[in-house]
Motif scaffolding. Structure first.
Motif, PDB file in Angstrom:
ATOM      1  N   GLU A   1      14.924  -6.373  72.955  1.00 38.41           N
ATOM      2  CA  GLU A   1      14.302  -5.068  72.821  1.00 38.41           C
ATOM      3  C   GLU A   1      15.243  -4.050  72.188  1.00 38.41           C
ATOM      4  N   SER A   2      16.378  -3.940  72.803  1.00 39.70           N
ATOM      5  CA  SER A   2      17.264  -2.874  72.334  1.00 39.70           C
ATOM      6  C   SER A   2      17.973  -3.330  71.084  1.00 39.70           C
ATOM      7  N   ASP A   3      18.374  -2.382  70.323  1.00 39.80           N
ATOM      8  CA  ASP A   3      18.979  -2.788  69.059  1.00 39.80           C
ATOM      9  C   ASP A   3      20.323  -2.153  68.817  1.00 39.80           C
ATOM     10  N   GLU A   4      20.302  -0.897  68.579  1.00 40.17           N
ATOM     11  CA  GLU A   4      21.533  -0.279  68.172  1.00 40.17           C
ATOM     12  C   GLU A   4      22.257   0.406  69.343  1.00 40.17           C
ATOM     13  N   ASP A   5      21.469   0.928  70.186  1.00 38.91           N
ATOM     14  CA  ASP A   5      22.072   1.906  71.101  1.00 38.91           C
ATOM     15  C   ASP A   5      22.131   1.412  72.531  1.00 38.91           C
ATOM     16  N   ASP A   6      23.169   1.808  73.155  1.00 37.52           N
ATOM     17  CA  ASP A   6      23.259   1.505  74.568  1.00 37.52           C
ATOM     18  C   ASP A   6      22.573   2.550  75.409  1.00 37.52           C
TER      19      ASP A   6
ATOM     20  N   PRO B   1      22.206  -0.069  58.891  1.00 37.50           N
ATOM     21  CA  PRO B   1      21.445  -0.950  59.760  1.00 37.50           C
ATOM     22  C   PRO B   1      22.247  -2.209  60.042  1.00 37.50           C
ATOM     23  N   TYR B   2      21.831  -2.881  61.084  1.00 37.43           N
ATOM     24  CA  TYR B   2      22.606  -4.067  61.455  1.00 37.43           C
ATOM     25  C   TYR B   2      21.923  -5.356  61.080  1.00 37.43           C
ATOM     26  N   THR B   3      20.652  -5.261  60.867  1.00 33.60           N
ATOM     27  CA  THR B   3      19.990  -6.479  60.408  1.00 33.60           C
ATOM     28  C   THR B   3      19.403  -6.201  59.045  1.00 33.60           C
ATOM     29  N   PHE B   4      19.405  -7.210  58.247  1.00 33.92           N
ATOM     30  CA  PHE B   4      18.846  -7.091  56.905  1.00 33.92           C
ATOM     31  C   PHE B   4      17.975  -8.302  56.650  1.00 33.92           C
ATOM     32  N   PRO B   5      16.933  -8.089  55.890  1.00 35.31           N
ATOM     33  CA  PRO B   5      16.232  -9.289  55.426  1.00 35.31           C
ATOM     34  C   PRO B   5      17.129  -9.964  54.406  1.00 35.31           C
ATOM     35  N   ALA B   6      17.163 -11.279  54.459  1.00 38.55           N
ATOM     36  CA  ALA B   6      17.965 -11.974  53.449  1.00 38.55           C
ATOM     37  C   ALA B   6      17.337 -11.728  52.095  1.00 38.55           C
ATOM     38  N   PRO B   7      18.098 -11.237  51.130  1.00 41.46           N
ATOM     39  CA  PRO B   7      17.490 -10.921  49.827  1.00 41.46           C
ATOM     40  C   PRO B   7      16.941 -12.185  49.161  1.00 41.46           C
ATOM     41  N   THR B   8      15.721 -12.067  48.676  1.00 44.74           N
ATOM     42  CA  THR B   8      15.103 -13.234  48.038  1.00 44.74           C
ATOM     43  C   THR B   8      15.143 -13.137  46.523  1.00 44.74           C
ATOM     44  N   SER B   9      15.407 -11.928  46.026  1.00 43.48           N
ATOM     45  CA  SER B   9      15.565 -11.825  44.578  1.00 43.48           C
ATOM     46  C   SER B   9      16.691 -10.844  44.300  1.00 43.48           C
ATOM     47  N   TYR B  10      17.136 -10.833  43.076  1.00 46.66           N
ATOM     48  CA  TYR B  10      18.265  -9.976  42.746  1.00 46.66           C
ATOM     49  C   TYR B  10      17.906  -8.513  42.931  1.00 46.66           C
ATOM     50  N   ASP B  11      16.673  -8.153  42.597  1.00 45.03           N
ATOM     51  CA  ASP B  11      16.237  -6.769  42.777  1.00 45.03           C
ATOM     52  C   ASP B  11      16.237  -6.391  44.248  1.00 45.03           C
ATOM     53  N   ASP B  12      15.839  -7.355  45.070  1.00 45.60           N
ATOM     54  CA  ASP B  12      15.872  -7.170  46.513  1.00 45.60           C
ATOM     55  C   ASP B  12      17.245  -6.730  46.965  1.00 45.60           C
ATOM     56  N   TRP B  13      18.189  -7.446  46.454  1.00 46.89           N
ATOM     57  CA  TRP B  13      19.580  -7.203  46.832  1.00 46.89           C
ATOM     58  C   TRP B  13      20.016  -5.838  46.337  1.00 46.89           C
TER      59      TRP B  13
ATOM     60  N   ASN C   1      28.117   3.186  49.613  1.00 42.83           N
ATOM     61  CA  ASN C   1      29.400   3.185  48.922  1.00 42.83           C
ATOM     62  C   ASN C   1      30.033   1.804  49.014  1.00 42.83           C
ATOM     63  N   ALA C   2      31.181   1.674  48.379  1.00 44.05           N
ATOM     64  CA  ALA C   2      31.802   0.348  48.241  1.00 44.05           C
ATOM     65  C   ALA C   2      32.030  -0.301  49.596  1.00 44.05           C
ATOM     66  N   THR C   3      32.592   0.460  50.517  1.00 43.29           N
ATOM     67  CA  THR C   3      32.920  -0.116  51.815  1.00 43.29           C
ATOM     68  C   THR C   3      31.665  -0.585  52.530  1.00 43.29           C
ATOM     69  N   ASP C   4      30.651   0.268  52.450  1.00 48.98           N
ATOM     70  CA  ASP C   4      29.415  -0.092  53.122  1.00 48.98           C
ATOM     71  C   ASP C   4      28.807  -1.344  52.512  1.00 48.98           C
ATOM     72  N   GLN C   5      28.901  -1.436  51.219  1.00 48.69           N
ATOM     73  CA  GLN C   5      28.340  -2.620  50.561  1.00 48.69           C
ATOM     74  C   GLN C   5      29.023  -3.886  51.056  1.00 48.69           C
ATOM     75  N   VAL C   6      30.347  -3.788  51.177  1.00 51.75           N
ATOM     76  CA  VAL C   6      31.081  -4.954  51.672  1.00 51.75           C
ATOM     77  C   VAL C   6      30.640  -5.267  53.093  1.00 51.75           C
ATOM     78  N   THR C   7      30.448  -4.190  53.879  1.00 48.63           N
ATOM     79  CA  THR C   7      29.999  -4.396  55.252  1.00 48.63           C
ATOM     80  C   THR C   7      28.650  -5.095  55.261  1.00 48.63           C
ATOM     81  N   VAL C   8      27.760  -4.625  54.391  1.00 49.68           N
ATOM     82  CA  VAL C   8      26.440  -5.238  54.325  1.00 49.68           C
ATOM     83  C   VAL C   8      26.572  -6.723  54.020  1.00 49.68           C
ATOM     84  N   VAL C   9      27.419  -7.014  53.056  1.00 49.72           N
ATOM     85  CA  VAL C   9      27.603  -8.423  52.679  1.00 49.72           C
ATOM     86  C   VAL C   9      28.089  -9.225  53.865  1.00 49.72           C
ATOM     87  N   GLU C  10      29.058  -8.673  54.562  1.00 47.06           N
ATOM     88  CA  GLU C  10      29.612  -9.412  55.701  1.00 47.06           C
ATOM     89  C   GLU C  10      28.577  -9.606  56.789  1.00 47.06           C
ATOM     90  N   ARG C  11      27.768  -8.548  56.972  1.00 47.97           N
ATOM     91  CA  ARG C  11      26.761  -8.663  58.029  1.00 47.97           C
ATOM     92  C   ARG C  11      25.711  -9.707  57.684  1.00 47.97           C
TER      93      ARG C  11
END
Lengths: 921, 452
Positions: free
Chosen positions: A382-387, A484-496, A504-514
């Motif tokens: 149920e819960s997602d981000e917040d405690d 966000p912490y969950t992402f749909p797995a990109p199915t096309s390049y545009d999706d991504w 920004n750059a850091t966030d993008q890397v975070t997204v990739v890692e997540r």
């Protein structure tokens, strides 16, 4: 008894013998004498034969086939024997006759049915076919007895009233007025009525029986024990279940205590030394592998997959997958909670689909992880981000918790295991967080991104949609501020692209890692596939970033590690992806070359950086590698086929030369194109003698507009200092021709050329043709306008020259050919094989040769056989023809003889008559 | 009824109505032809095609049913055809496309004959004039498309010649138009044509078709010798192309060509690996060196020179060259000392081979070793390495087929590498830290600001 047995076996043997063994006339058997008897050799068929018998067999066969053909050679019509079983040897005469008779009967029946008058003749008794009655197919049951009675009654009535005009009974006037039709309807109605009555009666009776059964069972149940009764009736089971589910708290407590683990086993923490030692050993092994691949030795490759190293690995020997218990546990245990791996809490990932939903990461800190204990497993759904929401939810969750009582035991067990995991993941996340805080938002974004910024907002909220409307508002407010912490797995390049828009750059890397963690292959089926496609997009994105203005080197730098990790996850797929990237660029180059008649063009920065990425991720020293070998060939092709028209080309070429150097740094492979290119650059910088054409290698030309590309132009030469090339500025596509057209860059280019040549010289000192490779370079060095260059460059050139001269003075070793083993003379002693496998030794030659040899042999044999057959056939025919002519001749002779004799008789008679007459007179 | 000239006004009066109609028809026909011929220079290619085919149909029709009084010698409507021909051989318009179209008519003996005669007279006419490039181009495309399909004729001596027009009854006329006569014309026309100044691409095309289209059809091919020798001496791609024809002359027509191999040796240059006609060159060179009676020093010189050139060539070229060299060594076993000898010293201070020497006899190749091939064993391309590794063992008898590798290009090499199936892809075991920050990064010494 023994005697009897012997007799039996004898009988059997005798029978067998008599069955298989045919008595040959010893005079008919011909034995082929063998020259040498070899022990253990199988007796072949050809050893003895019966030529007479086989000949007669062949004759018989020919008489049946060839002779028939010969005799019928002038005949057009054919006689086909269609009699059943005529050609079947197995059928006896009787069987044949039986089959023929059966067919005949069948045909007769078909024909006869049209004209047969008494075909449907069937005798009846009481309206029933007698034949049916005789068969007793349908024994009369008591229920239907009545049925029959009814019908009988009806029929009797009809017979009585209707037949013979109903004169047997007296009728009222009304009845007589009824038409026949009405009467019949009445009859039908009556019969229906009877029928329905009977039906209802029957049903009633059935119900009564059932009830009686039930009652009886209840009585039985009371009489017998409970255990038995539970089996017998379904109702009982339900009741029982209801009883068992009503376990009270006490039971639960007892059970939990029962299954509680007593002691906590844990890994001994390895000392630093041990960790270092293991790491060293691992690296040593990998290095040894690399060396083997470099030499191109294809030994038996390890069948086991390369061990996956998680991004969080501390290299302390702890492995998530090879856990103490089993792998399944490990699969279940990866679950993110409060930024920690909290797999132990979560046992409710029974199937992959559900599991996917469960995997969500919580970011905020919550210290009471253990206290919350059991409640959390459901909560994570149920819960997602917040405690903050946790407390509200706890109440709701309580109810559901009951259902999980059975699973509790497992929970407990898992808790223990995953303590370690928590530690690891904690670290990595701490890092991640700090990164986020440290680095400031970079506002330089792609234009495209800005355009679809609104879409981005939506995509951020997407994962929240399924939640309670009550919570959603709060969450949305928070989510707006953070990733966000969950992402749909990109199915096309545009999706991504949509996904990372506005980040920004850091966030993008975070997204990739997540994404990488969310869709970890161990978390569900199909995840691997998703990550593989994602990997493709990432690599493509990497290339596209290089084309930005200015190139996003910072971000690319950061993407290297995630791409590497993804590559590690599925190396083969990654190789495919990189290969496609490289090949599409090579294709582009090829097309340009074709269009420009064999002259190429240096491709953009994306190609250069992609090639660099290849060198980082894949081992460049391998003898043959799916990705690096084509890459290297491509680079050499670019160097060898691209004419230099501007400073940009020089710089790009230098970059590629440098990359080549990196590719072969360890394996020291020889790249002629690179040396030729660097030699050409020196030529471009050298003083030219207009009367004499220099010898240069293609793509350079001794004459042309651009042969003085790197010559220093007069003003302010002396002030300059040779430095390094500024990659960021020079390689960018924004660098125009004018901006590159200055002395500083030329000087730097020459300096770099000399530097690279020095590196190459170091690598190639051991090559046997070292002198031949580098003598043009030395020649060109002497023609450089050294006095125009600053002192440090002069020094460098002098150093290069001295190193080369030193290399030239080394004597060259004469070549030696490995002699083949001399072929031994043929011996007459028997060849003794010590290990005899029973198979014939393979003769030499390649596989193809052997196969052709085999086919040739077979063809020869078949040819011989066919020729022999044809010869025998013609012999047979000739014999037959001879026989025919002889017969004909003898026939004719006989006839002639008969004629002669009859004529002689006649003559004799005539003479006798004349004599008689003469006598008379 | 024939009119050689259009009848005068006075005559017209005497004519009957039917004859007048015929005269009128003739006029119409003449004007049609006038316009049609103009259409040969129309900008639309399909109109050009159509007008050409129509004109040729007229030629055919007139040939079958002449409108002028025919003599015994003349059945072919040469006047009409000349109009077409002159248009096709225009000074200013490039008609090469139409000439390819015209090729189907040159199969007829009479058409071919008249084409050659007209061309001959035309060339004679322009002998001392400056001619335009377009004219040369047109003449070339004419000659290019001229085909002698004399093969069936040879099998059937005295077979029916193929004529577009009616066959003349006079035997002498037929004889004068025979293929042999045409070949004589063809030879003179070619020799005249070769005196023109040809531009480079034309030159190359001439040389490329020389061996299979010109030499077999010319009466005495040795006349071409001067032209070919000149072209051979030009150097570069042109001499490469002249090679083939010269070889045919030497081989089939007993041409005595001094220093042929010396010149061939001079052709071995770094440029051969990049030339467009690389495959052709290697094929021919292999052919020239296929004789086993060549002296060993010559073969060794070629092998050594090619090996030296490999040190600067592209991978695909090297692959071909290695096969070439190894084939040479297999063919001439006494050259295998280049790969190692028993009695030689183990170390040599300097390579005795003189690369700059143009005479293969003096370059001392026999005293040298093929260190270059040894070096190529560390080449970056696996294909090359595998080929070069063959010198480690004794060479066998069986020559490798040069044709298998002759058409190899670098693109194909790359494709081949990509398609290679390997069980497992190896990746670097040291995780990277960034694009330009790895341990053995070679960029930092030459570049700055490459990482941000």
């Amino acid at each position: 008894m023994a005697k009897k047995k012997k007799n039996l076996s004898d009988k059997i043997r005798g029978k067998n013998k008599s069955g298989s063994f045919k008595k040959f006339n010893p005079f008919e058997v011909k034995i082929n004498k063998q020259k040498h008897h070899v022990l253990g050799k199988k007796r072949t068929k050809s050893e003895h034969g019966a030529p007479g018998i086989s000949k007669s067999k062949a004759m018989k066969k020919r008489a049946g086939t060839l002779l028939k053909e010969y005799q019928g050679r002038h005949k057009v019509n054919k006689l086909i024997d269609k009699r059943i079983g005529e050609k079947d040897q197995n059928l006896t005469l009787e069987e044949k006759m039986m089959q023929r008779y059966a067919l005949e009967r069948k045909n007769e029946e078909k024909k006869g049915s049209i004209y047969s008058l008494n075909e449907d003749e069937d005798l009846t008794h009481y309206g029933q076919s007698l034949s049916n009655i005789e068969k007793f197919d349908n024994p009369v049951v008591s229920d239907e007895d009545e049925d029959d009675d009814d019908i009988k009654r009806l029929k009797a009535k009809i017979v009585a009233e209707e037949h013979f005009g109903g004169f047997l009974t007296k009728k009222s006037d009304e009845e007589t007025q009824k038409s026949f039709k009405e009467k019949m309807e009445e009859v039908i109605a009556l019969s229906k009525k009877y029928k329905s009555e009977r039906q209802s009666e029957k049903n009633e009776r059935l119900e009564m029986t059932e009830q009686a059964d039930k009652e009886y069972k209840e009585v039985m149940h009371l009489l017998c024990g409970l255990s038995r009764s539970s089996k017998s009736s379904d109702n009982k089971v339900e009741k029982e279940a209801a009883v068992t589910t009503k376990a009270d708290d006490y039971d639960i407590a007892v059970r939990t205590l029962q299954f509680e683990a007593k002691g906590k086993a844990s890994d001994r923490l390895k000392t630093d030394e041990e960790i270092a030692k293991e790491e060293k050993e691992r690296l040593e092994k990998l290095e040894a592998d690399r060396l083997m691949r470099m030499k191109g030795i294809t030994e038996e490759e390890n069948t086991s997959e390369p061990r996956h190293i998680s991004a969080d690995d501390l290299f302390d020997g702890f492995n998530l997958n090879i856990d103490k218990r089993d792998k399944q546990r490990a699969k279940q245990s990866v679950h993110f909670k409060d930024g920690k791996l909290a797999g132990g809490d979560d046992v409710l990932i029974p199937k992959t689909k559900k599991g996917m939903k469960n995997i969500e990461m919580n970011d905020d800190e919550s210290d009471d992880n253990e206290e919350e204990g059991l409640e959390e497993d459901e909560e994570s759904d149920e819960s997602d981000e917040d405690d903050e929401n946790d407390e509200n939810e706890e109440d709701e969750v309580d109810d559901e918790e009951n259902e999980d009582n059975d699973n509790k035991d497992d929970n407990k067990r898992d808790d223990d295991d995953d303590d370690d995991d928590d530690g690891d993941s904690d670290d990595s996340y701490a890092d991640l967080e700090s990164e986020e805080e440290e680095e400031k938002v970079d506002d330089s974004m792609l234009e495209k991104k800005a355009l679809i910024k609104s879409i981005l907002k939506k995509s951020e909220n997407k994962p929240l949609k399924s939640r309670n409307p009550k919570e959603t508002k709060e969450i949305i407010e928070k989510a707006k501020k953070e990733l966000p912490y969950t992402f749909p797995a990109p199915t096309s390049y545009d999706d991504w692209l949509n996904l990372i828009q506005g980040l920004n750059a850091t966030d993008q890397v975070t997204v990739v890692e997540r994404i990488q963690k969310l869709y970890h292959p161990s978390l569900g089926e199909g995840n691997k596939q998703k990550l593989q496609t994602f990997h493709g997009f990432l690599v493509q994105y990497f290339g596209d970033l290089a084309l930005q203005e200015p190139p996003e080197l910072e971000l690319m730098n950061k993407l290297v590690l995630p791409i590497y990790n993804l590559t590690k996850m599925s190396p083969d797929n990654a190789a495919e992806i990189f290969q496609n990237e490289i090949m599409s660029r090579q294709e582009e180059f090829r097309q340009i070359t074709e269009r420009k008649h064999g002259r190429g063009l240096y491709l953009g920065l994306d190609t250069l950086l992609m090639l660099k990425l290849v060198s980082i991720i894949f081992p460049t020293s391998d003898f043959q590698h799916k990705v690096t070998t084509p890459s290297l060939l491509f680079m050499a092709q670019m160097l060898g086929q691209t004419p230099l028209n501007s400073e940009r080309d020089v710089i790009y070429g230098l970059y590629i030369c440098n990359l080549c150097l990196e590719f072969i740094g360890m394996s020291k492979r020889f790249i002629p194109e690179a040396i030729s290119f660097l030699h050409g650059l020196l030529f471009l910088a050298s003083k030219k003698n207009p009367k004499q054409l220099e010898k240069v290698f293609p793509p350079f030309k001794p004459v042309g507009d651009n042969i003085n590309l790197l010559n220093m132009k007069p003003p302010n030469i002396s002030k300059l200092k040779a430095g390094k090339l500024n990659g960021c500025v020079l390689l960018a596509s924004s660098a125009t021709r004018d901006s590159l057209n200055n002395n500083q860059i030329r000087l730097n280019a020459v300096s770099t050329t000399v530097e690279l040549l020095l590196e190459y010289t170091n690598l190639y000192t051991d090559l046997p043709a070292f002198k031949d490779i580098f003598s043009p370079v030395v020649n060109m060095c002497s023609k450089l306008p050294i006095d125009m260059y600053p002192a440090d460059l002069q020094e460098k050139i002098a150093k290069l020259q001295s190193v080369l001269e030193e290399g030239f003075s080394k004597p060259q070793k004469a070549l030696q050919v490995q002699k083949n083993k001399p072929i031994a003379l043929k011996m007459f002693e028997p060849q003794v094989e010590e290990k005899w496998t029973g198979k014939r030794k393979k003769c030499g030659g390649t596989k193809e040769f052997q196969q052709t040899q085999k086919l040739v042999h077979k063809h020869k044999r078949e040819m011989k056989g066919a020729v022999r057959d044809i010869r025998r056939d013609s012999q047979f025919l000739a014999r037959h023809q001879l026989k025919e002519t002889l017969e004909r001749d003898s026939d004719r002779k006989r006839k002639v003889k008969a004629l002669y004799s009859s004529l002689a008789n006649q003559e004799g008679e005539v003479r006798a008559l004349t004599k008689m007459k003469k006598k008379k007179y | 009824m024939y009119f050689d000239k259009p009848p005068s006004e006075a005559d017209m009066k005497d004519l009957k109505a039917e004859e007048k109609y015929k005269v009128w028809l003739r006029e119409q026909y003449a004007s049609t032809i006038f316009h049609l011929v103009d259409l040969l220079h129309h900008s639309n290619p399909s109109i050009q095609d159509l007008s050409l085919t129509t004109m040729m149909k007229f030629v055919e029709a007139e040939g079958q049913t002449p409108i002028r009084k025919i003599t015994e010698h003349q059945t072919f409507p040469s006047r009409l055809f000349q109009k077409v021909f002159n248009k096709l051989l225009d000074d200013n318009t490039d008609m090469s496309r139409l000439w390819t179209k015209f090729q189907e008519y040159t199969e007829f003996d009479d058409v071919r004959f008249y084409v050659l005669t007209f061309l001959h007279s035309d060339l004679k006419h322009k002998k001392n004039q400056e001619v335009s490039d377009t004219y040369v181009k047109n003449v070339f495309s004419l000659l290019e498309n001229l085909t002698f399909n004399s093969k069936p004729r040879k099998m059937l001596p005295g077979g029916e010649p193929r004529w577009l027009a009616k066959l003349p009854e006079n035997e002498d006329v037929l004889k004068s138009r025979s293929v042999d006569e045409q070949k004589k014309l063809f030879s003179t026309v070619w020799l005249k044509f070769l005196r023109f100044k040809l531009n480079t691409s034309m030159y190359k095309r001439v040389l490329m078709m020389m061996h299979d289209k010109v030499i077999p059809n010319i009466t005495s091919p040795l006349f071409l010798c001067d032209f070919l020798t000149d072209s051979y001496n030009i150097g570069g791609a042109i001499s490469l192309l002249a090679l083939n024809s010269i070889f045919i002359l030497i081989n089939n027509y007993n041409l005595d060509y001094p220093d042929f191999y010396k010149k061939l040796y001079a052709l071995f240059d770094p440029i051969i690996f990049h030339a467009k006609y690389r495959a052709r060159f290697f094929h021919l060179a292999d052919l020239f060196l296929s004789s086993t009676h060549l002296p060993a020093y010559l073969v060794a010189a070629f092998a050594k020179k090619l090996a030296r050139l490999c040190l600067t060539g592209p991978a695909s070229g090297i692959r071909i060259a290695i096969t070439f060299i190894l084939n040479l060594l297999k063919r001439h076993p006494n050259c295998q000392v280049l790969l190692g000898r028993l009695d030689g010293p183990s170390e040599i201070p300097n390579d005795p081979y003189i690369f700059e020497e143009t005479d293969p006899a003096k370059c001392k190749a026999m005293e040298s070793y093929l260190w270059e091939i040894k070096t190529l064993q560390t080449h970056y391309c696996p294909e090359v390495v595998l080929a070069a590794n063959k010198i480690n063992h004794q060479l066998g008898q069986q020559e490798e087929l040069l044709g298998d590798v002759l058409d190899l290009t670098t693109d194909e090499l790359i494709e081949k590498e990509c398609k290679r199936r390997k069980k497992e892809t190896a990746i670097n075991f040291i995780p990277p830290t960034g694009l330009f920050q790895s341990q053995n990064d070679k960029f930092s010494s030459c570049w700055t600001h490459i990482e941000s």
